[in-house]
Design a protein around this motif. Structure first.
Motif, PDB file in Angstrom:
ATOM      1  N   ALA A 187       0.849  -1.193   0.000  1.00  0.00           N
ATOM      2  CA  ALA A 187       0.000   0.000   0.000  1.00  0.00           C
ATOM      3  C   ALA A 187       0.883   1.240   0.000  1.00  0.00           C
ATOM      4  CB  ALA A 187      -0.921   0.006   1.220  1.00  0.00           C
ATOM      5  N   TRP A 188       0.386   2.314  -0.628  1.00  0.00           N
ATOM      6  CA  TRP A 188       1.120   3.565  -0.760  1.00  0.00           C
ATOM      7  C   TRP A 188       0.370   4.704  -0.087  1.00  0.00           C
ATOM      8  CZ3 TRP A 188       5.874   4.180  -3.194  1.00  0.00           C
ATOM      9  CH2 TRP A 188       6.335   3.061  -3.915  1.00  0.00           C
ATOM     10  N   PHE A 189       1.133   5.632   0.511  1.00  0.00           N
ATOM     11  CA  PHE A 189       0.555   6.774   1.210  1.00  0.00           C
ATOM     12  C   PHE A 189       1.360   8.032   0.868  1.00  0.00           C
ATOM     13  CE2 PHE A 189      -0.145   2.916   3.527  1.00  0.00           C
ATOM     14  CZ  PHE A 189      -1.452   2.982   3.965  1.00  0.00           C
ATOM     15  N   LEU A 190       0.661   9.162   0.813  1.00  0.00           N
ATOM     16  CA  LEU A 190       1.296  10.432   0.447  1.00  0.00           C
ATOM     17  C   LEU A 190       0.604  11.566   1.183  1.00  0.00           C
ATOM     18  CD1 LEU A 190       3.190  12.088  -1.504  1.00  0.00           C
ATOM     19  CD2 LEU A 190       1.250  12.122  -3.098  1.00  0.00           C
ATOM     20  N   GLY A 191       1.398  12.537   1.681  1.00  0.00           N
ATOM     21  CA  GLY A 191       0.772  13.681   2.334  1.00  0.00           C
ATOM     22  C   GLY A 191       1.773  14.702   2.830  1.00  0.00           C
ATOM     23  N   PRO A 192       1.279  15.875   3.270  1.00  0.00           N
ATOM     24  CA  PRO A 192       2.128  16.984   3.698  1.00  0.00           C
ATOM     25  C   PRO A 192       2.434  16.960   5.191  1.00  0.00           C
ATOM     26  CG  PRO A 192      -0.130  17.715   3.598  1.00  0.00           C
ATOM     27  CD  PRO A 192      -0.135  16.263   3.194  1.00  0.00           C
ATOM     28  N   ASN A 193       3.453  17.742   5.567  1.00  0.00           N
ATOM     29  CA  ASN A 193       3.742  17.969   6.977  1.00  0.00           C
ATOM     30  C   ASN A 193       4.026  19.452   7.203  1.00  0.00           C
ATOM     31  OD1 ASN A 193       6.645  18.543   6.587  1.00  0.00           O
ATOM     32  ND2 ASN A 193       6.829  16.363   6.155  1.00  0.00           N
ATOM     33  N   VAL A 194       3.844  19.915   8.440  1.00  0.00           N
ATOM     34  CA  VAL A 194       4.172  21.289   8.819  1.00  0.00           C
ATOM     35  C   VAL A 194       4.752  21.246  10.227  1.00  0.00           C
ATOM     36  CG1 VAL A 194       1.861  21.785   9.724  1.00  0.00           C
ATOM     37  CG2 VAL A 194       3.345  23.669   8.969  1.00  0.00           C
ATOM     38  N   HIS A 195       5.718  22.129  10.492  1.00  0.00           N
ATOM     39  CA  HIS A 195       6.465  22.057  11.739  1.00  0.00           C
ATOM     40  C   HIS A 195       6.765  23.463  12.245  1.00  0.00           C
ATOM     41  CE1 HIS A 195       9.489  20.669  14.619  1.00  0.00           C
ATOM     42  NE2 HIS A 195      10.343  21.529  14.104  1.00  0.00           N
ATOM     43  N   TYR A 196       6.632  23.647  13.579  1.00  0.00           N
ATOM     44  CA  TYR A 196       6.978  24.917  14.216  1.00  0.00           C
ATOM     45  C   TYR A 196       7.847  24.607  15.430  1.00  0.00           C
ATOM     46  CZ  TYR A 196       6.644  29.322  16.714  1.00  0.00           C
ATOM     47  OH  TYR A 196       6.955  30.487  17.371  1.00  0.00           O
ATOM     48  N   ALA A 197       8.939  25.379  15.603  1.00  0.00           N
ATOM     49  CA  ALA A 197       9.852  25.119  16.713  1.00  0.00           C
ATOM     50  C   ALA A 197      10.363  26.412  17.323  1.00  0.00           C
ATOM     51  CB  ALA A 197      11.037  24.276  16.238  1.00  0.00           C
ATOM     52  N   THR A 198      10.457  26.414  18.652  1.00  0.00           N
ATOM     53  CA  THR A 198      11.159  27.460  19.388  1.00  0.00           C
ATOM     54  C   THR A 198      12.124  26.749  20.338  1.00  0.00           C
ATOM     55  OG1 THR A 198       9.650  27.552  21.287  1.00  0.00           O
ATOM     56  CG2 THR A 198       9.053  28.839  19.341  1.00  0.00           C
TER      57      THR A 198
END
Length: 297
Positions: free
Chosen positions: A236-247
Motif C-alpha cells: 500500500a502507498w501513502f502520500l501527504g504533507p507535513n508542517v512544523h513549528y519550533a522554538t
C-alpha cells in the motif's frame, strides 16, 4: 601542529552547525519519518504523539494511538527513549460487507459483527534506541540505526530502521529516508497473528522562515505472513504533507497522509478488501493524521 589545527577547524565547523540549529535541537520536523540527528548528551525531552486513522469504505471507523515518550541524549552518538502506548478505537459497520471490524480492533469471537465496537487500553511499552554513524550537519550524508522492542499483554514487536539524511541550502532543506522492518506477534480474538512489515518512507522538510518548516512524505508499506519475507500479503502507498513549528522551549509537528489508489493484494483475502485501488479490511484506512508535541526539560 597541523593535527591540532585540523581538530580546531573540525570543532569550529561542528559548533557553528549546532549553533545554527540550536533553536530546534531534538525536534522532529516530519510526521512519521525519523532524521539521523540525535539529542545532545545530557538533554531530556517529553514528547506526546496523537496518531489517528480514519475512514474505510463505509460506516464509521476511528483508531487513535497515543504515544507518550521520555527521550534522553546519552552521548554525542546515542539517544534512547521510553514510550507508553495506548489505543482507542470506535467502529461501526465499516467493512465492505457492512460488518464491524478494522485495523487493531481485536474483536472477540462472541461479538455481534453488526454492532458498534468500542475499545480502549494501554497497549504496550517501547524502548527506542538510536545510534548515529555519521552526522548530517558535518558529513556528506547522515546515517543512523534504530532498534525498538515493544512489550504488551496482547502485542509484541521488534522494529529496526536504517535512517538516512541529507541536508541542503545551509540545512534549510532536510531530505530523510527510512527503511524499516518489524516482527510482530499480535493476539486477534482467540488467534495469534505473526507478521513481518517492511516500510520505505522518504520525505523532505523545508524551513521557509524562522521557526517554520513544511514538506511532504511518502510511504510504501508491505506486509508478509509469519516471520520473514517469503509470503507477501499486500502493498500500500501513502502520500501527504507535513508542517512544523519550533522554538527553544517547545516544538510542534502535524502531518497527514492519504492512501493512494495503488494497493496490491497478493493473497485472496487481501484482494477481497481492495476497493477503488485502496486496501481496507483489517489492514489500512483512507486517512492518517499525526500531531507531535516536544518539550525539553
Amino acid at each position: 601542529m597541523l593535527l591540532s589545527s585540523q581538530r580546531v577547524a573540525t570543532a569550529t565547523v561542528i559548533g557553528l552547525a549546532l549553533l545554527s540549529r540550536s533553536a530546534v535541537a531534538g525536534e522532529s520536523p516530519m510526521g512519521w519519518i525519523y532524521t539521523a540527528e540525535v539529542a545532545p548528551p545530557g538533554t531530556r525531552e517529553f514528547e506526546q504523539w496523537v496518531d489517528v486513522q480514519t475512514k474505510q469504505t463505509r460506516g464509521d471507523y476511528t483508531n487513535v494511538r497515543l504515544r507518550s515518550e521520555l527521550e534522553f541524549g546519552i552521548t554525542s552518538k546515542y539517544q534512547t527513549a521510553i514510550y507508553l502506548n495506548s489505543r482507542f478505537i470506535r467502529a461501526y459497520r465499516n467493512q465492505m460487507d457492512g460488518t464491524t471490524a478494522g485495523p487493531n480492533t481485536d474483536i472477540p469471537d462472541t461479538f455481534d459483527p453488526t454492532s458498534r465496537y468500542k475499545m480502549s487500553r494501554v497497549e504496550s511499552v517501547s524502548w527506542e534506541n538510536i545510534y548515529q554513524l555519521s552526522n548530517p550537519l558535518v558529513d556528506p550524508v547522515g546515517l543512523a540505526v534504530y532498534v525498538e522492542p515493544s512489550w504488551g499483554r496482547r502485542n509484541k514487536e521488534l522494529e529496526f530502521k536504517l535512517i538516512l539524511q541529507k541536508n541542503f541550502l545551509d540545512d534549510r532543506v532536510i531530505w530523510a529516508t527510512n527503511l524499516s522492518t518489524a516482527l510482530e506477534n499480535n493476539k486477534r480474538g482467540s488467534d495469534v497473528e505473526k507478521a513481518t512489515e517492511l516500510d520505505l518512507l522518504t520525505g523532505v522538510s523545508y524551513r521557509f522562515m524562522n521557526n517554520w518548516s513544511a514538506g511532504i512524505e511518502v510511504r510504501n508499506h508491505r506486509e508478509f505472513t509469519g516471520y520473514g519475507y517469503g509470503v507477501a500479503n499486500h502493498s500500500a502507498w501513502f502520500l501527504g504533507p507535513n508542517v512544523h513549528y519550533a522554538t527553544k522551549g517547545w516544538w510542534l509537528t502535524a502531518a497527514w497522509r492519504s492512501q493512494m489508489p495503488w494497493a496490491s493484494g497478493f493473497q485472496d483475502d487481501q484482494k477481497e478488501v481492495i476497493s477503488g485501488g485502496r486496501i481496507y479490511g483489517d489492514e489500512h484506512t483512507r486517512n492518517q493524521f499525526v500531531l507531535k508535541l516536544g518539550v525539553p526539560f
